[in-house]
Design a protein around this motif. Structure first.
Motif, PDB file in Angstrom:
ATOM      1  N   SER A  78       0.834  -1.209   0.000  1.00 20.12           N
ATOM      2  CA  SER A  78       0.000   0.000   0.000  1.00 20.12           C
ATOM      3  C   SER A  78       0.867   1.257   0.000  1.00 20.12           C
ATOM      4  N   MET A  79       0.486   2.231  -0.845  1.00 21.08           N
ATOM      5  CA  MET A  79       1.184   3.518  -0.911  1.00 21.08           C
ATOM      6  C   MET A  79       0.181   4.662  -0.846  1.00 21.08           C
ATOM      7  N   ASP A  80      -0.782   4.553   0.028  1.00 23.88           N
ATOM      8  CA  ASP A  80      -1.787   5.603   0.193  1.00 23.88           C
ATOM      9  C   ASP A  80      -1.273   6.628   1.198  1.00 23.88           C
ATOM     10  N   PRO A 112       9.042  -0.683  -6.136  1.00 21.48           N
ATOM     11  CA  PRO A 112       8.933  -2.009  -6.763  1.00 21.48           C
ATOM     12  C   PRO A 112       9.415  -2.033  -8.210  1.00 21.48           C
ATOM     13  N   VAL A 113       9.679  -0.872  -8.784  1.00 23.72           N
ATOM     14  CA  VAL A 113      10.088  -0.803 -10.185  1.00 23.72           C
ATOM     15  C   VAL A 113      11.228   0.182 -10.317  1.00 23.72           C
ATOM     16  N   GLN A 136       3.199   8.972  -6.924  1.00 21.27           N
ATOM     17  CA  GLN A 136       2.247   8.997  -8.034  1.00 21.27           C
ATOM     18  C   GLN A 136       2.838   8.369  -9.298  1.00 21.27           C
ATOM     19  N   GLU A 137       4.130   8.586  -9.508  1.00 20.57           N
ATOM     20  CA  GLU A 137       4.778   7.967 -10.674  1.00 20.57           C
ATOM     21  C   GLU A 137       4.766   6.443 -10.552  1.00 20.57           C
ATOM     22  N   ILE A 138       5.035   5.949  -9.345  1.00 21.90           N
ATOM     23  CA  ILE A 138       5.006   4.495  -9.120  1.00 21.90           C
ATOM     24  C   ILE A 138       3.590   3.960  -9.319  1.00 21.90           C
ATOM     25  N   GLN A 139       2.611   4.666  -8.793  1.00 23.98           N
ATOM     26  CA  GLN A 139       1.229   4.211  -8.956  1.00 23.98           C
ATOM     27  C   GLN A 139       0.816   4.208 -10.427  1.00 23.98           C
ATOM     28  N   LYS A 140       1.318   5.167 -11.190  1.00 20.58           N
ATOM     29  CA  LYS A 140       1.006   5.188 -12.614  1.00 20.58           C
ATOM     30  C   LYS A 140       1.646   4.010 -13.330  1.00 20.58           C
ATOM     31  N   LEU A 141       2.888   3.705 -12.950  1.00 12.68           N
ATOM     32  CA  LEU A 141       3.558   2.568 -13.576  1.00 12.68           C
ATOM     33  C   LEU A 141       2.917   1.243 -13.186  1.00 12.68           C
ATOM     34  N   ARG A 142       2.312   1.196 -12.012  1.00 13.55           N
ATOM     35  CA  ARG A 142       1.714  -0.052 -11.532  1.00 13.55           C
ATOM     36  C   ARG A 142       0.199  -0.107 -11.755  1.00 13.55           C
ATOM     37  N   SER A 143      -0.312   0.760 -12.573  1.00 17.05           N
ATOM     38  CA  SER A 143      -1.759   0.785 -12.796  1.00 17.05           C
ATOM     39  C   SER A 143      -2.208  -0.516 -13.455  1.00 17.05           C
TER      40      SER A 143
END
Length: 812
Positions: free
Chosen positions: A82-84, A98-99, A339-346
């Motif tokens: 979780s990254m909230d 993770p990436v 946010q960049e990580i969340q975009k990559l992990r969408s």
């Protein structure tokens, strides 16, 4: 009596099946009948779909794509944390990326880099020795031609002189070699007519000297941008390092513009005829070449230096890098990273990547299957069982690899990443177990190669497109599959693991040297990854030894490991055979020795051939006394029964052998050998006996009734057993097995089987048959070698020693 018992057994079995059908209804058949009554298959859509399926194999294509999709999702699967976060939150535990990703202002960075590149001037190499080399060539070539002309007696007649001029063209190559250029024939003819005069030579050299006072280059307008008025030149010397100086663009003569190179006016040149002056100018222009050459390498190097000097405006984040340490207060910069990580992990990106990877796998699979179909000319057959096994092994390997990487990253890399390179854990993964298993289960080398290549691509994608890891996986996988090929004993698998580890360690060292030799931690990564790769090879062999029995039982494979077990003479079937049918046992052992030697000669599987020979006649144990090798002299039960009954008993040993093979789970290749080792051979003895006993008004004797049911041998090992079986039996029947008679028997039987078409359905070639004959003859000559007839002694018969006195007694 045995036949009656067998018929009773069949009636009991059929009655039992009828009882089962009566009492237990098959509901699946009911459903299929209901579907048939609907008539769906008769509709236009259904018929069109069936046509497409038959034409393009859509159903099989869909199965392959489904597997590729499952494999792609397995590769891209991640355990997400979780990254909230919100600005102002306090991070309770370390947050790891993770990436791997970079956040770069691409436009601004590229503008600065282009500006820095354009500031680097065009760079030429200036060679001041060009004129010296060219003029020396002119001097040597003209002098050589003048000496050759002096040796020619030139006639006065113009026609004869013209002929001599053409003959002189044999020296054109020498002239061009000295000049280091090629010139047109008409210029050479003109020079011959002018006897390569020193006057022409001097004019050429003075013209070259005049032109080389300036700077000469090629394609000046293309090389030098219109907005640059100055270029940089470097004077060449022995060390390739000279002084640098600037040159105005207007001072450079373009070699592509002939008007820049006219013969300077002088008393000698002006007095020449117009045609000679034109020829001389053309010759001089052929001789000139640039003294300024564009140095693309140096210019690219300086531009790269200028480009690299511009630091990009970027934020680089590596996989498993701690981006938010424990206790960090979230700031806007941190939120941008999250946010960049969340975009990559969408999910959307994940699905697109999975589908793209699945399509890559599908393309690779289709190409591989087309290769096997077209390039191998359908000689390599891939069973559905083999496809399922390879798919299962690939999927399990990828899942195990993902689990292995997750455990090592969470347990070791995150805690000891500064001390232990992460590459060590990647190369410690025992991926080579998959090619080992496939190499043990599938004998076709082409299929194992293609499987290893497919697996290497999957592993490379799993490791974030790590080309080094993919290359190491492919090479070590091929070494692993080669190591287990035709293993003679169980220890060969462990030695295959050692060899695989050695190859993998070597490849790791080479790939790390190529990719990281100039980096700071190269030696530390090398010392950690090389032992890990060696350990992975050994671990792969251990896992393969553990899993191979499971795969053998689950998919009914007969591997070399199982063949080693079946080759043990203490196997229950072989122990039973030596008691019930000792002659057949001895015959099978001899056939095993013959086919093993022949298989080694032609490149077949000698272990499979030998084991098949051991069990090819196990069906004879039921009625062993009906086969001649088990009969006592003067006792032949066939003398008391009809030839039809004798034929039935002989043919029955194949069926009985298949039943015993299935009961003892010998495996498909062994059972195939039992079925195919007689092919459709005619039982000629009882066929002729039936012809002799046929009455005049009786029914015709059909030759097909006295043939084995077949099929003919489908693979080389089965064909070898057919040949050796007949040859050994024929050799046993000889009263005096001399070498010539044995060799004639081998040759005749091989030729007869070939002419009867018994070898048509296997891949034995005429060259193979020649080698087989030699191998069989060698073994038979060793078995039936001549022995010395000892003289009869006073107290014993032939074959005894001349004296019965013990050896040690004579020494007293």
């Amino acid at each position: 009596m045995p036949l009656k018992k067998s018929s009773n057994k069949n009636r009991l079995s059929s009655s039992k099946e009828a009882h089962t059908r009566v009492n237990y209804e098959d509901h699946s058949l009911r459903f299929l009948d209901w579907v048939d009554r609907l008539g769906i298959e008769k509709t236009v859509v259904a018929r069109f779909f069936n046509y497409l399926n038959d034409r393009f194999q859509i159903q099989r294509f869909a199965y392959v794509f489904l597997f590729c999709l499952v494999l792609a999702y397995a590769i891209t699967f991640e355990v997400r944390t979780s990254m909230d976060f919100e600005i102002g939150d306090v991070v309770k535990i370390d947050v790891i990326s993770p990436v791997t990703f970079d956040m770069v202002d691409q436009v601004t960075t590229e503008e600065k880099r282009v500006k820095a590149e354009m500031a680097v001037p065009i760079i030429f190499d200036y060679d001041p020795t060009v004129f010296e080399r060219v003029s020396d060539g002119v001097y040597r070539s003209f002098r050589l031609m003048r000496s050759e002309i002096k040796n020619v007696r030139w006639p006065r007649s113009s026609a004869e002189r013209e002929e001599k001029t053409k003959d002189f063209f044999i020296h054109k190559g020498e002239f061009e070699k000295e000049l280091n250029i090629s010139i047109p024939d008409y210029l050479f003819e003109w020079l011959v007519r002018n006897r390569f005069s020193a006057r022409l030579e001097n004019i050429v050299i003075r013209s070259l000297e005049f032109w080389y006072r300036g700077k000469v280059a090629e394609s000046v307008d293309k090389v030098i941008p219109s907005n640059q008025t100055m270029v940089l030149a470097r004077t060449l010397n022995k060390d390739n390092r000279g002084r640098e100086f600037n040159i105005k663009r207007s001072e450079i003569s373009d070699l592509g513009q002939p008007e820049n190179f006219s013969i300077p006016s002088s008393r000698s040149s002006d007095s020449l005829p117009v045609k000679d002056r034109e020829y001389l100018q053309e010759l001089s222009r052929h001789l000139i070449y640039p003294n300024l050459t564009l140095n693309k390498q140096e210019m690219a190097s300086r531009r790269q230096v200028a480009r690299d000097s511009v630091l990009p405006i970027t934020i680089s984040v590596k996989k498993n890098q701690v981006i938010l340490p424990e206790g960090t207060v979230i700031q806007p910069t941190h939120m941008a990273l999250v946010q960049e990580i969340q975009k990559l992990r969408s999910d959307r990106r994940h699905d697109i990547m999975a589908i793209a990877i699945a399509l890559v796998f599908l393309a690779i699979t289709m190409v591989f299957f087309q290769y096997l179909r077209r390039i191998s000319l359908n000689k390599i057959r891939v069973d559905m069982r083999d496809i399922w096994v390879m798919a299962l092994i690939t999927l399990i390997t990828v899942l195990f690899g993902k689990f292995f990487m997750f455990v090592t990253e969470t347990s070791f890399v995150s805690k000891f990443g500064n001390d232990i390179p992460s590459q060590m854990f990647l190369y410690a993964m025992p991926i080579a177990v998959a090619p080992m298993l496939v190499g043990l289960l599938i004998q076709s080398g082409e299929i194992v190669w293609l499987f290893t290549a497919f697996l290497s691509v999957a592993c490379g994608l799993m490791a974030d497109l790590n080309f080094s890891f993919m290359t190491v996986t492919f090479v070590s996988g091929i070494a692993a599959a080669r190591g287990v090929y035709n293993c003679k004993k169980r220890n060969d698998i462990y030695w295959a693991g050692v060899r695989t580890g050695a190859v993998k360690a070597l490849m790791i060292a080479l790939m790390l040297t190529i990719s990281r030799v100039d980096q700071e931690h190269y030696l530390r990564e090398l010392m950690a990854a090389v032992p890990a790769g060696f350990f992975a090879g050994i671990l792969s062999s251990m896992i393969a030894m553990t899993l191979i029995p499971v795969l053998e039982s689950a998919f009914n494979y007969t591997t070399d490991v199982k063949l080693l077990e079946l080759s043990n003479l203490n196997h229950p079937l072989l122990k039973e055979m030596i008691v019930k049918a000792p002659g057949t046992y001895h015959h099978s052992m001899l056939v095993g020795s013959m086919v093993e030697a022949a298989a080694e000669e032609i490149g077949a599987n000698p272990l499979l051939a030998k084991v098949m020979s051991y069990y090819h006649d196990i069906g004879k144990m039921a009625y062993s006394n009906y086969f001649i090798e088990n009969q006592k002299p003067g006792q032949n039960p066939h003398d008391h029964i009809s030839p039809y009954m004798s034929k039935t008993l002989l043919v029955a040993h194949v069926k009985d052998g298949v039943e015993l093979g299935m009961e003892y789970k010998l495996g498909k290749p062994i059972i195939d050998g039992v079925i195919q080792h007689h092919g459709t051979t005619l039982i000629s003895y009882f066929y002729n006996k039936a012809l002799d006993t046929k009455k005049d008004d009786g029914a015709d004797v059909s030759e097909d009734e006295f043939r084995y049911p077949g099929p003919k041998p489908q693979f080389r090992e089965a064909a070898l057993i057919m040949l050796a079986d007949s040859i050994e039996a024929a050799g046993r029947s000889l009263d005096e097995p001399t070498p010539v008679r044995l060799q004639n028997i081998v040759r005749n039987i091989v030729q007869r089987k070939f002419m009867e078409g018994q070898l048509d359905e296997c891949s034995l070639t005429l060259k193979d048959l020649s080698k087989v004959e030699q191998a069989f003859s060698k073994i038979l000559l060793g078995i039936y070698h001549q022995r010395i007839d000892y003289p009869k002694s006073a107290g014993g018969g032939a074959g005894e020693t001349p004296s019965a006195t013990p050896f040690f007694a004579t020494q007293k």
